[in-house]
Design an enzyme around this catalytic site. Sequence first.
Site, PDB file in Angstrom:
ATOM      1  N   GLN A   1      -4.184  -1.450   9.586  1.00  0.00           N
ATOM      2  CA  GLN A   1      -4.169  -2.816   9.030  1.00  0.00           C
ATOM      3  C   GLN A   1      -4.786  -3.807  10.027  1.00  0.00           C
ATOM      4  O   GLN A   1      -4.403  -3.831  11.201  1.00  0.00           O
ATOM      5  CB  GLN A   1      -2.725  -3.220   8.687  1.00  0.00           C
TER       6      GLN A   1
ATOM      7  N   ASP B   1     -10.640   2.816   4.089  1.00  0.00           N
ATOM      8  CA  ASP B   1     -11.086   1.418   3.998  1.00  0.00           C
ATOM      9  C   ASP B   1     -12.611   1.345   3.890  1.00  0.00           C
ATOM     10  O   ASP B   1     -13.151   0.301   3.525  1.00  0.00           O
ATOM     11  CB  ASP B   1     -10.646   0.637   5.245  1.00  0.00           C
TER      12      ASP B   1
ATOM     13  N   LYS C   1       0.838  -1.204   0.000  1.00  0.00           N
ATOM     14  CA  LYS C   1       0.000   0.000   0.000  1.00  0.00           C
ATOM     15  C   LYS C   1       0.877   1.261   0.000  1.00  0.00           C
ATOM     16  O   LYS C   1       0.611   2.216  -0.739  1.00  0.00           O
ATOM     17  CB  LYS C   1      -0.947  -0.016   1.213  1.00  0.00           C
TER      18      LYS C   1
END
Length: 299
Positions: A98, A121, A54
Amino acid sequence: MAKAYGLDGKAIADEVIARVSADAAALRGRGVTPGLATVLVGADPASQSYVASKGKAAKACGFHSEQHTLAETTSEAELLALVEKLNRDPAIHGILVQLPLPKGIDSARVLEAIDPRKDVDGFHPINVGLLSIGEMDRALVPCTPAGSMIMLDKACAALGTTLAGKEAVVIGRSNIVGKPMAQLLLQRHCTVTLAHSRTHDLPAVARRADILVAAVGQPEMVRGDWVKPGAIVIDVGINRVAGQGVDAAGKPKTRLVGDVAYAEAAEVAGAITPVPGGVGRMTVAMLMANTLEAAKRSA
Ligand code: NDP
């Protein structure tokens, strides 16, 4: 020879990254550099590799990118304090914590602490709600379903058809894939069935689908005879299974397969995504698209 049109996740993800990079350059010209902060707690190798990819993609798009790596022993209060600091930082437009988080940290509490406008997200309840009421100008949409929709649009273009009015069946009802996927298909005027582990006669339900999305986590569960001839099949599953032989270090080889038995399904489907090289490639690209979108909105 497979009959289905093969959807190339890498090529489609590269197109998204190219568009995001061009838009980010234009935004920088207006004095705003999109900023993504990733937060990794602990040293899980899979999570380390996801966060690294990412960060790499963010740099490739010309974003400001920073990674915060915290010890496995980090307390929930310390993590919440970092999230709060990133919420206030004007150089940061996207925050990605994460998952999974170490035991003892309440993931829901941490995700809810992220400013919804920086929740790239798309897991914050505010974004879940905005998606479900169709406020797409304000929502940030979870990356995997958003990427799956782009692949569906590519498939429709290749087959000369559209989504409106189609029967869509999504197998799997998780908050990160199945449910948001169903919402997105509904917004595009599909008739949506959301199937799961209690669904009766799943093969028959799947065979109704013009659009079949598998997000189950069961290797090759969807067989060729579950697929309606000509259907578009999106395989979200990523499952590691035993391969053949041993690697250079003498360890048994493994390989990745989806939730769909690809070779069988490709004989019947109109279009299909492979695993690897399908939806998985789109997830990181859509994270970049969400970060750009968050930066544009803040400007
Ligand atoms: P979850 O485990 O959270 O959800 C799985 C869903 O599948 C559940 O709703 C479950 O039903 C349903 N299910 C499980 N077994 C069966 C069965 N035998 N028959 C019917 N339904 C079943 O998984 P995720 O949604 O997080 O992930 C799904 C897959 O997608 C995984 O392989 C994962 O690795 C992959 N994935 C890929 C991503 C990508 O970037 N391509 C990103 C995220 C996930 P119930 O609710 O009844 O238990």
